[in-house]
Write an enzyme that holds these catalytic residues in place. Structure first.
Site, PDB file in Angstrom:
ATOM      1  N   LYS A   1       0.861  -1.188   0.000  1.00  0.00           N
ATOM      2  CA  LYS A   1       0.000   0.000   0.000  1.00  0.00           C
ATOM      3  C   LYS A   1       0.895   1.235   0.000  1.00  0.00           C
ATOM      4  O   LYS A   1       1.904   1.276   0.726  1.00  0.00           O
ATOM      5  CB  LYS A   1      -0.881  -0.046   1.259  1.00  0.00           C
ATOM      6  CG  LYS A   1      -1.967   1.009   1.343  1.00  0.00           C
ATOM      7  CD  LYS A   1      -2.843   0.726   2.556  1.00  0.00           C
ATOM      8  CE  LYS A   1      -3.995   1.698   2.711  1.00  0.00           C
ATOM      9  NZ  LYS A   1      -4.877   1.337   3.845  1.00  0.00           N
TER      10      LYS A   1
ATOM     11  N   SER B   1      -9.569   0.996   2.872  1.00  0.00           N
ATOM     12  CA  SER B   1      -8.777   1.868   2.039  1.00  0.00           C
ATOM     13  C   SER B   1      -7.600   1.190   1.351  1.00  0.00           C
ATOM     14  O   SER B   1      -6.939   1.804   0.519  1.00  0.00           O
ATOM     15  CB  SER B   1      -8.246   3.033   2.880  1.00  0.00           C
ATOM     16  OG  SER B   1      -7.334   2.568   3.887  1.00  0.00           O
TER      17      SER B   1
ATOM     18  N   SER C   1      -9.857  -1.570   6.995  1.00  0.00           N
ATOM     19  CA  SER C   1      -9.236  -1.391   5.683  1.00  0.00           C
ATOM     20  C   SER C   1      -8.461  -2.589   5.161  1.00  0.00           C
ATOM     21  O   SER C   1      -7.955  -2.547   4.033  1.00  0.00           O
ATOM     22  CB  SER C   1      -8.335  -0.154   5.691  1.00  0.00           C
ATOM     23  OG  SER C   1      -9.121   1.003   5.768  1.00  0.00           O
TER      24      SER C   1
END
Lengths: 469, 100
Positions: free
Chosen positions: A81, A160, A184
């Site tokens: 990420k 996310s 997330s």
């Protein structure tokens, strides 16, 4: 070399690399090409780190050729990420347009550990801007576009950790690192049909990770199997002087055969209420399957305002974490219109409420531990519903005021959880169930998840159009 | 790190309130009744306006107000739980020395 290493587990890929049936350079070339060619279809990739990956892969190849095999991650490509710092001029954007050129001169501890184990960093993966910390209401909240699930290009990947879920599900990387403050990792794992592990708070160093909420943020892997999550966690777990919240408790993955083992599982009363039809149906079917290997008992947590506790903490900490960004006026350049002002309200959270929430959090954690001490895991749906359309306004997708107690207690008390695929909706979209464990009991939930995956094949299903890509 | 599908801000908390309050929220009206609560929302909103009011248009300010209403509702929920004086926050301070 097998027909294709795509959609192979880390465990299997590692054996091929170890036995020199496939080379790290071959793997890097295959996955880098997929990241370049297919990544844009899912808005999954921010930066393909091709040069760094090929250097690392060539080094791995030389090491293995000379008999220095480092373990199951040696030569395996991965993505992270894009909130994890990377050196060498590779941007770390936090998903935010105004930060698209942000760079750091060091690597996040997680990346350093993975590379030390021989894994090959192939990509920085897309994410919701500021990890959702500005308060997004809909999927289009990243400068790379809305995250798209590989199961349906009109549906959201979850967030996310959008790219971490989509890239793993699309076979762009064998595994990825995501982060979770409040859902997330669970959300993209469920929406994308992959297996995602949220470790115990403090299990994995967050040094080099963007902070959203210091007392809630966790990093964890998204993989194709629970077994793979265990392999990755063993590498990334452990104390780090650079992250004072890391625990001194060590983690060694127990991958012993779960064969005839029986488990004790708890189910919160009403845990599937107000979930959508497919989620509820597949959850009930999962309970039937789990009944083959587990005693299942209904349980409840104490009646505390779990969501008020967590969100008060989250908003107060996010207000400070993004203080400079807010004051700079940078918010106005964010992608989602609501993110351009969402953070301003947080100055209205009172200090006394934050402290009260932190005091209640102690009661919540004590109660959770008391309840969970009787079980290997609690089981529940990973999310309330299947992946929503890309244009969905989350605020209008009310689930009857559904309280997600597992989300609140799990994150507030810092408990580990793993989301595994549990089936599909009539539209062909994946659903997920989660196993949540007592603090530091990742091995317990990994064992339950492995057992479930030995009884089902949902985790072995992949988007049909990608099987031949 | 965070998925805002069920957040404290705005509409989500309105769903947990009494039906008449939820109706008010759907009509775009304040989700809270009571002079004292309204006053607290106004006072807290005043802090936002003082710091960032020049960056917010009327529509954004209305959304911010809804968020602040959510905070006030959360405050009420937190304050409804009485705690003994000795219950400390769920955080540990470790005195620091560079040499450990």
């Amino acid at each position: 070399m097998p027909d294709s290493p795509v959609f192979m587990s880390i465990r299997d890929l590692g054996r091929l690399v170890r036995d020199r049936e496939v080379s790290p350079v071959q793997l890097a070339e295959i996955f880098l090409a997929r990241l370049e060619n297919l990544g844009p279809d899912y808005n999954a990739v921010v930066t393909v780190t091709g040069e760094r990956a090929m250097q690392q892969a060539r080094r791995c190849e030389q090491e293995i050729a000379s008999g220095r095999y480092r373990g199951p991650l040696h030569g395996i490509p991965f993505g992270v990420k894009d909130l994890l710092a990377t050196s060498g001029g590779i941007p770390t954007t936090w998903g935010a347009a105004p930060l698209r050129n942000q760079t750091f001169d060091y690597d996040a501890t997680v990346i350093r550990k993975l590379e030390a184990a021989g894994a090959v960093l192939a990509a920085k993966l897309a994410m919701v801007e500021l990890a959702g910390g500005a308060g997004y209401w809909q999927p289009d909240a990243s400068f790379t576009g809305p995250g798209i699930t590989p199961w349906d290009k009109t549906r959201w990947s979850g967030g996310s950790s959008t790219g971490s879920g989509a890239a793993t599900a699309a076979g762009l990387v064998p595994f990825a690192i995501g982060s979770e403050t409040m859902g997330s990792i669970m959300s993209p794992s469920s929406n994308c049909g992959v297996t995602g592990l949220r470790p115990t708070y403090g299990r994995v160093s967050r040094y080099g990770a963007m902070a959203l909420s210091w007392t809630l943020d966790k990093l964890g892997p998204l993989c194709l199997t629970a077994d793979d999550c265990g392999l990755v966690l063993e590498v990334i777990a452990g104390p780090d002087p650079k992250d004072p919240t890391t625990t001194k408790r060590t983690f060694s993955y127990d991958d012993a055969d779960v064969g005839s083992r029986r488990f004790r599982l708890g189910v919160l009363e009403d845990v599937a209420d107000n979930t959508d039809r497919a989620t509820r149906h597949n959850f009930e079917r999962a309970l039937e399957t789990l009944g083959e290997v587990a005693e299942i008992e209904e349980v409840s947590f104490s009646d505390l305002p779990h969501e008020a506790i967590n969100y008060t903490i989250l908003f107060a900490e996010a207000s400070s974490a993004f203080d400079e960004i807010v004051d700079s006026g940078m918010l106005g350049e964010l992608t989602a219109p609501e993110d351009r002002f969402g953070s301003y309200s947080r100055v209205a959270v009172l200090a006394k409420d934050y402290i009260k929430a932190m005091r209640l959090r102690r009661l919540m954690a004590e109660n959770a531990d008391e309840v969970m001490s009787r079980f290997d895991a609690l089981v529940g749906p990973s999310r309330a519903g299947i992946a929503p359309p890309l244009h969905q306004d989350f605020r209008k997708a009310s689930r009857g005021g559904r309280k997600d107690v597992m989300l609140s207690v799990g994150n507030g008390a810092g408990l580990p959880a793993i989301s595994v695929p549990s089936g599909f909706s009539s539209e062909g979209l994946p659903t997920g169930i989660q196993f949540m464990g007592r603090a530091y009991e990742e091995n317990a939930i990994l064992a339950v998840a492995r057992s479930y995956q030995s009884l089902t094949d949902w985790h072995q299903r992949h988007p049909p159009d990608l099987l031949s890509s | 790190m965070w998925e805002l599908s069920d957040s404290l801000e705005g509409s989500q908390y309105s769903r947990k309130l009494k039906p008449d309050i939820s109706r008010r929220a759907k009509q775009g009206k304040s989700i809270l009744n009571g002079e004292a609560i309204e006053r607290e929302v106004d006072q807290r909103l005043g802090v936002v306006k003082a710091l960032y009011g020049d960056r917010l248009d009327d529509q954004q300010l209305e959304e911010v107000r809804r968020a602040v209403e959510g905070f006030v509702v959360a405050s009420r929920e937190l304050r409804a739980v009485k705690l003994d004086n000795g219950i400390e926050p769920f955080s540990v301070v470790t005195p620091y020395r560079e040499d450990g």
